[in-house]
Design a protein around this motif. Structure first.
Motif, PDB file in Angstrom:
ATOM      1  N   UNK A 200      -6.915   7.289 -13.127  1.00  0.00           N
ATOM      2  CA  UNK A 200      -8.020   6.806 -12.295  1.00  0.00           C
ATOM      3  C   UNK A 200      -7.709   5.421 -11.739  1.00  0.00           C
ATOM      4  N   UNK A 201      -7.090   4.596 -12.565  1.00  0.00           N
ATOM      5  CA  UNK A 201      -6.745   3.238 -12.129  1.00  0.00           C
ATOM      6  C   UNK A 201      -5.785   3.258 -10.956  1.00  0.00           C
ATOM      7  N   UNK A 202      -4.694   4.009 -11.064  1.00  0.00           N
ATOM      8  CA  UNK A 202      -3.721   4.034  -9.971  1.00  0.00           C
ATOM      9  C   UNK A 202      -4.301   4.729  -8.744  1.00  0.00           C
ATOM     10  N   UNK A 203      -5.194   5.696  -8.943  1.00  0.00           N
ATOM     11  CA  UNK A 203      -5.825   6.356  -7.800  1.00  0.00           C
ATOM     12  C   UNK A 203      -6.695   5.375  -7.022  1.00  0.00           C
ATOM     13  N   UNK A 204      -7.448   4.538  -7.733  1.00  0.00           N
ATOM     14  CA  UNK A 204      -8.284   3.550  -7.064  1.00  0.00           C
ATOM     15  C   UNK A 204      -7.447   2.513  -6.340  1.00  0.00           C
ATOM     16  N   UNK A 205      -6.369   2.057  -6.977  1.00  0.00           N
ATOM     17  CA  UNK A 205      -5.492   1.068  -6.333  1.00  0.00           C
ATOM     18  C   UNK A 205      -4.894   1.642  -5.056  1.00  0.00           C
ATOM     19  N   UNK A 206      -4.427   2.887  -5.128  1.00  0.00           N
ATOM     20  CA  UNK A 206      -3.835   3.521  -3.965  1.00  0.00           C
ATOM     21  C   UNK A 206      -4.862   3.745  -2.867  1.00  0.00           C
ATOM     22  N   UNK A 207      -6.062   4.137  -3.245  1.00  0.00           N
ATOM     23  CA  UNK A 207      -7.103   4.358  -2.243  1.00  0.00           C
ATOM     24  C   UNK A 207      -7.370   3.082  -1.446  1.00  0.00           C
ATOM     25  N   UNK A 208      -7.509   1.975  -2.143  1.00  0.00           N
ATOM     26  CA  UNK A 208      -7.793   0.703  -1.471  1.00  0.00           C
ATOM     27  C   UNK A 208      -6.626   0.280  -0.584  1.00  0.00           C
ATOM     28  N   UNK A 209      -5.404   0.393  -1.112  1.00  0.00           N
ATOM     29  CA  UNK A 209      -4.225  -0.030  -0.347  1.00  0.00           C
ATOM     30  C   UNK A 209      -4.036   0.806   0.916  1.00  0.00           C
ATOM     31  N   UNK A 210      -4.181   2.112   0.802  1.00  0.00           N
ATOM     32  CA  UNK A 210      -3.947   2.988   1.952  1.00  0.00           C
ATOM     33  C   UNK A 210      -5.076   2.860   2.969  1.00  0.00           C
ATOM     34  N   UNK A 211      -6.304   2.759   2.515  1.00  0.00           N
ATOM     35  CA  UNK A 211      -7.429   2.653   3.441  1.00  0.00           C
ATOM     36  C   UNK A 211      -7.302   1.404   4.318  1.00  0.00           C
ATOM     37  N   UNK A 212      -6.755   0.330   3.774  1.00  0.00           N
ATOM     38  CA  UNK A 212      -6.652  -0.932   4.508  1.00  0.00           C
ATOM     39  C   UNK A 212      -5.289  -1.139   5.166  1.00  0.00           C
ATOM     40  N   UNK A 213      -4.360  -0.194   5.018  1.00  0.00           N
ATOM     41  CA  UNK A 213      -3.012  -0.377   5.558  1.00  0.00           C
ATOM     42  C   UNK A 213      -3.019  -0.340   7.079  1.00  0.00           C
ATOM     43  N   UNK A 214      -2.328  -1.292   7.685  1.00  0.00           N
ATOM     44  CA  UNK A 214      -2.346  -1.423   9.140  1.00  0.00           C
ATOM     45  C   UNK A 214      -0.957  -1.279   9.770  1.00  0.00           C
ATOM     46  N   UNK A 215       0.062  -1.825   9.134  1.00  0.00           N
ATOM     47  CA  UNK A 215       1.382  -1.929   9.767  1.00  0.00           C
ATOM     48  C   UNK A 215       1.971  -0.566  10.117  1.00  0.00           C
ATOM     49  N   UNK A 216       2.106   0.315   9.131  1.00  0.00           N
ATOM     50  CA  UNK A 216       2.708   1.624   9.381  1.00  0.00           C
ATOM     51  C   UNK A 216       1.777   2.518  10.207  1.00  0.00           C
ATOM     52  N   UNK A 217       0.476   2.356  10.022  1.00  0.00           N
ATOM     53  CA  UNK A 217      -0.466   3.148  10.812  1.00  0.00           C
ATOM     54  C   UNK A 217      -0.339   2.829  12.297  1.00  0.00           C
ATOM     55  N   UNK A 218      -0.006   1.594  12.616  1.00  0.00           N
ATOM     56  CA  UNK A 218       0.192   1.212  14.020  1.00  0.00           C
ATOM     57  C   UNK A 218       1.570   1.616  14.518  1.00  0.00           C
ATOM     58  N   UNK A 219       2.593   1.430  13.690  1.00  0.00           N
ATOM     59  CA  UNK A 219       3.967   1.669  14.123  1.00  0.00           C
ATOM     60  C   UNK A 219       4.282   3.152  14.267  1.00  0.00           C
TER      61      UNK A 219
END
Length: 280
Positions: A200-219
Motif C-alpha cells: 500500500x505504501x509503494x502504491x500511494x507513493x507511485x500514485x502521487x509521483x505519476x499523477x504529478x509527473x510532467x516531463x515525460x508526459x510532455x515529451x
C-alpha cells in the motif's frame, strides 16, 4: 516542582497545537484560495486577490471546459496511473521477495543495476527514449507512458519492499513448506497478505509521483489522446494567460477529485501504514 512541571507541560502543549494549526493552515490555504478564486470574475481577482466573490457562479468552470478537453485529460491520467501502479506493485512484489529471501549468482549484479538506475537523471535518457518510442510506434500513446512510469517506479519501490520483506519472519515460510505448501502458494497466501502495508505504501507513493509527473508526459505525447492532467494545466496557463478566473477553475477541477479520493480512503491508508510501523 509541580507548578514548574505544569508550566512546562502547558508551554509544550501550546507550541504543539500552535505548530499543528500552522501546518494545517499552510497546507489548506492555497487550496481554499484557489477554490474561492475559481468563482470570482477577472476584475474581482485583479482588484483584491483575498476578497470573496460577489456571487458564486459556474461560468468559469463552463469556460474552462469549452477551451480544453480537461475531462479527457483527467481520464487519461486515471487509466495511466492505475495501470502503472498495478504493474509496478506486481513486479516489485515478486522481485523484491526473491532478492530478500534467496542467494544466487546474479543477485549482487541485479541490486547494483537497480541502484544505478536511481542515479540516472531523466534528461539523460530523453533522446534515446524518444527515438525508441517512435520506432516502436508507441509515441503519443497511453502504453508508452505506462511503460515509462512503471519502469521509473521500480527502483525506489524495490528497496522499500526488500526492507519490508526482511521484517517478516522466515519461520512462517518454513512452517508452510513443512505443511506441503509450494513456493507459489506460500508467496500468495502467506507473504503477500503480511506485506500488504508495504505494498500500500509503494502504491500511494507511485500514485502521487505519476499523477504529478510532467516531463515525460510532455515529451512523449503530442496530442490529446494520451496527455495527462499536468499537461492540461500547462495548456490552461497558455490559453488563459489573462483570464485567471478560468485558470483557477481548471486547477480546482484537476486537484479536487484526488483530494476527495484520499479523504474517502485515508482510513485504509493510515491503517496499512500503522500496521507496517508496528510490525514485529
Amino acid at each position: 516542582m509541580r507548578k514548574t512541571s505544569k508550566v512546562k507541560n502547558g508551554i509544550a502543549s501550546f507550541f504543539k497545537y500552535f505548530f499543528m494549526i500552522l501546518l494545517i493552515f499552510i497546507s489548506l490555504a492555497p487550496i481554499v484560495w484557489a477554490f474561492i478564486s475559481s468563482f470570482k470574475s477577472y476584475a474581482e481577482i485583479n482588484s483584491s486577490a483575498l476578497s470573496w466573490p460577489s456571487r458564486f457562479s459556474l461560468d468559469n468552470y463552463k469556460a474552462a471546459l469549452q477551451y480544453a478537453p480537461i475531462l479527457k485529460y483527467f481520464m487519461n491520467s486515471v487509466i495511466i496511473v492505475c495501470v502503472s501502479v498495478l504493474v509496478t506493485v506486481a513486479l516489485v512484489a515478486m522481485c523484491a521477495y526473491v532478492i530478500s529471501r534467496f542467494q544466487f549468482k546474479l543477485k549482487t549484479l541485479i541490486v547494483l543495476l537497480i541502484s544505478a538506475s536511481l542515479m540516472l537523471p531523466a534528461q539523460a535518457i530523453s533522446q534515446p527514449l524518444f527515438a525508441i518510442f517512435q520506432k516502436l510506434g508507441i509515441f503519443d500513446t497511453k502504453l508508452g507512458l505506462i511503460i515509462v512510469y512503471s519502469a521509473m517506479g521500480i527502483p525506489m519501490s524495490f528497496f522499500v519492499m526488500v526492507s519490508y520483506y526482511k521484517t517478516i519472519s522466515t519461520a512462517l515460510e518454513e512452517s508452510a513448506y513443512i505443511d506441503g505448501a509450494t513456493f507459489i502458494q506460500t508467496f500468495l497466501h502467506i507473504i503477500l497478505p503480511l506485506a500488504k502495508p508495504g505494498l500500500v505504501t509503494i502504491a500511494m507513493i507511485q500514485f502521487i509521483n505519476i499523477w504529478n509527473e510532467f516531463y515525460f508526459a510532455l515529451m512523449l505525447t503530442s496530442g490529446d489522446r494520451a496527455r495527462t492532467v499536468p499537461i492540461a494545466l500547462n495548456y490552461y496557463m497558455g490559453t488563459f494567460a489573462n483570464n485567471y478566473s478560468a485558470l483557477f477553475a481548471a486547477v480546482v477541477m484537476t486537484v479536487l477529485p484526488t483530494i476527495i479520493l484520499f479523504i474517502l480512503l485515508q482510513r485504509q491508508v493510515m491503517e496499512s501504514l500503522t500496521a507496517g510501523a508496528v510490525k514485529g
